[in-house]
Structures are given as structure tokens and as C-alpha cells.
Design an enzyme around this catalytic site. Structure first.
Site, mmCIF file in Angstrom:
data_model
loop_
_atom_site.group_PDB
_atom_site.id
_atom_site.type_symbol
_atom_site.label_atom_id
_atom_site.label_comp_id
_atom_site.label_asym_id
_atom_site.label_seq_id
_atom_site.Cartn_x
_atom_site.Cartn_y
_atom_site.Cartn_z
ATOM 1 N N PRO A 10 -66.371 42.636 1.912
ATOM 2 C CA PRO A 10 -66.203 43.449 0.710
ATOM 3 C C PRO A 10 -65.460 42.743 -0.414
ATOM 4 C CG PRO A 10 -64.794 44.238 2.485
ATOM 5 C CD PRO A 10 -65.738 43.236 3.082
ATOM 6 N N ASN A 11 -65.918 43.019 -1.598
ATOM 7 C CA ASN A 11 -65.331 42.549 -2.857
ATOM 8 C C ASN A 11 -65.585 41.068 -3.150
ATOM 9 O OD1 ASN A 11 -64.063 45.087 -3.606
ATOM 10 N ND2 ASN A 11 -62.727 44.736 -1.846
ATOM 11 N N ARG A 18 -62.700 38.355 -9.952
ATOM 12 C CA ARG A 18 -61.678 38.990 -9.132
ATOM 13 C C ARG A 18 -60.478 38.059 -8.946
ATOM 14 N NH1 ARG A 18 -62.043 39.577 -2.581
ATOM 15 N NH2 ARG A 18 -60.165 40.847 -2.394
ATOM 16 N N TYR A 23 -58.448 33.562 -6.053
ATOM 17 C CA TYR A 23 -59.732 33.242 -5.427
ATOM 18 C C TYR A 23 -60.566 32.210 -6.178
ATOM 19 C CZ TYR A 23 -58.592 37.345 -2.652
ATOM 20 O OH TYR A 23 -57.966 38.234 -1.808
ATOM 21 N N ASN A 75 -66.563 35.125 6.141
ATOM 22 C CA ASN A 75 -65.351 35.533 5.448
ATOM 23 C C ASN A 75 -65.384 37.059 5.458
ATOM 24 O OD1 ASN A 75 -63.267 36.249 3.815
ATOM 25 N ND2 ASN A 75 -63.718 34.768 2.199
ATOM 26 N N ALA A 78 -61.405 41.916 3.444
ATOM 27 C CA ALA A 78 -60.416 42.911 3.905
ATOM 28 C C ALA A 78 -60.688 43.384 5.335
ATOM 29 C CB ALA A 78 -60.405 44.101 2.955
ATOM 30 N N GLU A 99 -64.233 31.541 11.103
ATOM 31 C CA GLU A 99 -63.667 32.479 10.121
ATOM 32 C C GLU A 99 -63.121 31.672 8.943
ATOM 33 O OE1 GLU A 99 -60.573 34.875 11.893
ATOM 34 O OE2 GLU A 99 -59.749 35.421 9.928
ATOM 35 N N HIS A 101 -61.359 31.838 4.959
ATOM 36 C CA HIS A 101 -60.726 32.566 3.854
ATOM 37 C C HIS A 101 -60.503 31.614 2.695
ATOM 38 C CE1 HIS A 101 -60.099 36.028 6.360
ATOM 39 N NE2 HIS A 101 -59.676 35.215 7.308
ATOM 40 N N ARG A 108 -49.446 35.159 1.969
ATOM 41 C CA ARG A 108 -49.540 36.350 1.111
ATOM 42 C C ARG A 108 -48.826 37.531 1.780
ATOM 43 N NH1 ARG A 108 -55.587 36.992 -0.614
ATOM 44 N NH2 ARG A 108 -54.607 38.399 -2.124
HETATM 45 C C1 DQA Z 1 -59.886 36.851 1.788
HETATM 46 C C2 DQA Z 1 -58.455 37.276 2.137
HETATM 47 C C3 DQA Z 1 -58.399 38.736 2.493
HETATM 48 O O1 DQA Z 1 -57.069 39.124 2.826
HETATM 49 C C4 DQA Z 1 -58.854 39.582 1.313
HETATM 50 O O2 DQA Z 1 -58.876 40.950 1.661
HETATM 51 C C5 DQA Z 1 -60.157 39.145 0.766
HETATM 52 C C6 DQA Z 1 -60.464 37.713 0.687
HETATM 53 C C7 DQA Z 1 -59.953 35.387 1.297
HETATM 54 O O3 DQA Z 1 -61.052 34.861 1.260
HETATM 55 O O4 DQA Z 1 -58.931 34.800 0.941
HETATM 56 O O5 DQA Z 1 -60.936 39.958 0.289
HETATM 57 O O6 DQA Z 1 -60.684 36.957 2.944
#
Ligand code: DQA
Length: 144
Positions: A10-11, A18, A23, A75, A78, A99, A101, A108
Site C-alpha cells: 500500500p501507498n 509521497r 522514499y 516490499n 505498511a 523483503e 524496504h 524510524r
Molecule cells: C516501507 C517502510 C514501511 O514502514 C512503510 O509503511 C512503507 C514503505 C519502505 O519501503 O521503506 O510504506 O516499506
């Protein structure tokens, strides 16, 4: 040709606008385009999925299993910190996954340090921006 799935949660469709200080300024399309170029050099085939809904990601992982995908780069965004369902989908299908990120989740908020996936992943790459996806793909190319 071996096929790898690249899954974004998501997002991440908002990358580029964003929180660019966290990011970066690349869009998800930019990242996926670079991954496609790299996959051609590496001799891998790719399929992509981004979804904001948990069940869509679970269904996509099931489809990857039916299609005998070799590996996943995910990835989970959240959902990393909340989703037993995605963990169970990956465990249930036994598809090996990495995985990734973009940000360093350990630098964080405390809640971002907890992942429901890391202990069952092959490995985790966090904080290297979009290079993390690239490194994960190179890993798959190096594995026979
Ligand atoms: C994320 C880190 C997560 O905590 C966050 O909710 C994201 C992006 C990252 O790529 O740094 O949406 O996965």
C-alpha cells in the site's frame, strides 16, 4: 526462463510524491522500468503487482504459486508491520522471497522495526532506496 514476481504494498503507488525525503523522487513506474531493463540483462522474466488491499496481495501470491514462480521480491510497505495474512500466504506457498524496504525501517518509529515477514524471508534489504530491489534481483540471477 525463470520468472520472479515483484510485489509492492500500500501507498507505494504514490512514490515520487509521497514523503520524497524518506522514499526518494523515483516513481514506482521508474523503479519497475529499471527492473525490467536489468531483468533482460540478467536473463530473468518479471511480473509486477502493486496493491493497496491486503487480499489482492494474498491472491497474487497464490497465483504465483499456481504459476510456479521461482521467487518473489516484496516490499509489503505498511503490511510489513501488521499482516499475518501475507506471512501465511508466503509460508503456505513456500515461495522463497526477499523483503525490501526503501527506507531504513530500523532508523524510524519503533513500530517499523517489527516485521511479520523477516524471519521467514531469505533475506531483508532495508534503507538502500530502489537499489534494494536491484540487489534482490541480482541475488535471484545468481541462484540456480
Ligand atoms: C516501507 C517502510 C514501511 O514502514 C512503510 O509503511 C512503507 C514503505 C519502505 O519501503 O521503506 O510504506 O516499506
Amino acid at each position: 526462463m525463470r520468472e520472479i514476481a515483484i510485489i509492492n504494498g500500500p501507498n507505494l503507488n504514490l512514490l515520487g510524491v509521497r514523503e520524497p525525503e524518506v522514499y526518494g523522487t523515483e516513481t514506482l513506474q521508474d523503479i519497475n522500468d529499471s527492473m525490467l531493463d536489468l531483468s533482460k540483462q540478467l536473463g530473468l522474466s518479471l511480473r509486477f503487482k502493486q496493491a493497496n488491499a491486503e487480499h489482492e496481495l494474498v491472491d497474487f501470491i497464490h497465483q504465483c504459486f499456481h504459476d510456479q514462480i521461482s521467487g518473489i521480491i516484496i516490499n509489503p510497505a505498511a503490511f510489513t508491520h501488521t499482516s499475518v495474512a501475507i506471512r501465511d500466504a508466503l509460508l503456505g506457498t513456500q515461495i522463497p522471497f526477499i523483503e525490501v524496504h526503501l527506507s531504513n525501517v530500523h532508523a524510524r518509529e519503533d513500530f517499523r522495526s517489527k516485521s511479520w515477514l523477516s524471519d521467514v524471508a531469505i533475506g531483508t534489504i532495508t534503507g538502500l532506496g530502489s537499489k534494494g530491489y536491484e540487489m534482490a534481483l541480482r541475488y535471484w540471477a545468481s541462484e540456480n
